[in-house]
Design an enzyme around this catalytic site. Sequence first.
Site, PDB file in Angstrom:
ATOM      1  CB  SER A 281      -0.903   0.022   1.228  1.00  0.00           C
ATOM      2  OG  SER A 281      -1.642   1.219   1.231  1.00  0.00           O
TER       3      SER A 281
ATOM      4  CD  GLU B  82      -7.309   3.835  -0.032  1.00  0.00           C
ATOM      5  OE1 GLU B  82      -6.376   3.095   0.342  1.00  0.00           O
ATOM      6  OE2 GLU B  82      -7.484   4.133  -1.229  1.00  0.00           O
TER       7      GLU B  82
ATOM      8  CG  HIS C  40      -5.158  -0.530   3.605  1.00  0.00           C
ATOM      9  ND1 HIS C  40      -5.288   0.075   2.368  1.00  0.00           N
ATOM     10  CD2 HIS C  40      -4.420   0.330   4.352  1.00  0.00           C
ATOM     11  CE1 HIS C  40      -4.655   1.233   2.386  1.00  0.00           C
ATOM     12  NE2 HIS C  40      -4.118   1.415   3.572  1.00  0.00           N
ATOM     13  CG  ASN C  41      -7.164  -1.020  -0.930  1.00  0.00           C
ATOM     14  OD1 ASN C  41      -6.227  -0.867  -0.147  1.00  0.00           O
ATOM     15  ND2 ASN C  41      -6.986  -1.104  -2.222  1.00  0.00           N
TER      16      ASN C  41
ATOM     17  CE  LYS D 145      -3.465  -2.041  -0.698  1.00  0.00           C
ATOM     18  NZ  LYS D 145      -3.131  -2.029  -2.108  1.00  0.00           N
TER      19      LYS D 145
END
Length: 475
Positions: A129, A190, A186-187, A183
Amino acid sequence: AQAEIGLIGLGVMGANLALNIAEKGHRVAVFNRTPDKTRHFFETAGDLAERIVPCETIEAFVAAIRPPRPVIIMIKAGDPVDQQMAALMPHLSAGDIMIDAGNANFRDTRARFQRLEGSGLTFIGMGVSGGEEGARHGPSIMVGGTPESYARVEKVLTSIAARFDDEPCCAWLGSDGAGHFVKTIHNGIEYADMQMIAEIYGILRDGLGKSATEIGDIFVDWNKGRLNSYLIEITGTVLAAADPLTGKPMVDVILDKAGQKGTGKWSVIEAQEMGVPATAIEAAVAARSLSALKAERERAEALFGVETAAFPTAFGPELLKDLELALFAAKIGAYAQGFAVMAEASREYGWSLPMPVIAKIWRAGCIIRSQFLDEITTAFTAAPDSANLILTPAFSAMVRETLPSLRRIVSAAAASGLPVPALASALAWFEAYKRARGTANLIQAQRDFFGAHGFERVDGIDRPHGPWGSGAAQQ
Ligand code: NDP
């Protein structure tokens, strides 16, 4: 000397990652499908070229790396990765490690990992990232694979990762798809973070008539407080920027249609698959999809008119504080949901995901980096068995303090006709989550009425159907 590691794919991310690796003192062999790019990359690498081994054939590339060979594949996600792996495999030997560093779906990563089991080759799925800048100067790195294959690459990866409090933002998180799953979440977080910021911007712009630069100043100010984070910082910066063509605020000439590449959607799909409510992330993904319906929205506005009423609260320090705390509360909701999705996936896939470590490696190098993640690390370290972030002592205190602001802001936005889907969804999640007696008793009665699905009783008495009479489903 042979290269310590190999890297395939000199696109934006791969090229920057290779330079980062060389800069940290490691020899790196590089290969790209289109050889022109390899030549250009080598010629423009400056002093770092001395640690870069440009290769124009797969044979030369493999021969250039010290066995057991770690090969980072940083190319377009999906089929290209399978094609590249198939081309590479005949040249590799036992112990070599293929590392997919692209934005893979973790289900593909699991399949690739399993396909290689017993072949002597191993597979690492690595979430990276931080975009281009992160790849060049220090990304956050989330690794899934066997601990043995991680041990071979740990030194290189921890040296290129971002650092926070002098600790590398890189960790082994579990087997097979663990890194790519983390990940993905995480996105998803986000997406929620960005959407909630955009909703507060919408209140200030459309409800309170503030200009982009005025709103930018507010975010700059908030970045000094508890909201301090990369996303709040860049929001302040982009709101202050002027369009070189017209002199207007840059954001005012940007079309309100948001793109998405799929990781947000995947995080929602996985949350739904496992039955974990991730309402703020869901709302954020849906908001991007709705934003894409520009032509329909224009028609709808012509039909319905703009019904924005004056914001019920006067602009001033008190309202600004409320907006700041509302955003903070909603942010807690989004992160609590994201971590709950990971906790369930950890059980489902047998990963033992280390929650405090995940929060730790997100503190720098990635898009959602913030002070706040340090508080999550502390909270999960102190209460490792907590079923949800908001049940930890530290975060339950923050929720108690900030939730009233979120209630006031969401209700004021609703009263003035302003859409705040992610803030409202986060609020609804808080209200429902912290209520021991909900309303699903009625859902169960309805389900039993039309489908004889049965229910449990609060008193434990074993009589699983209601006295519905005629018109109800036969039991
Ligand atoms: P680019 O579009 O810049 O580069 C794509 C690379 O993929 C090129 O090297 C290209 O080679 C190669 N490629 C495409 N198809 C094939 C194929 N069939 N076989 C072999 N090589 C192929 O992509 P990015 O660097 O932006 O992204 C790479 C990966 O990193 C993606 O998975 C992306 O999702 C992920 N990622 C991107 C981030 C970003 O901010 N951009 C952030 C984090 C992850 P050629 O030169 O021959 O066309």
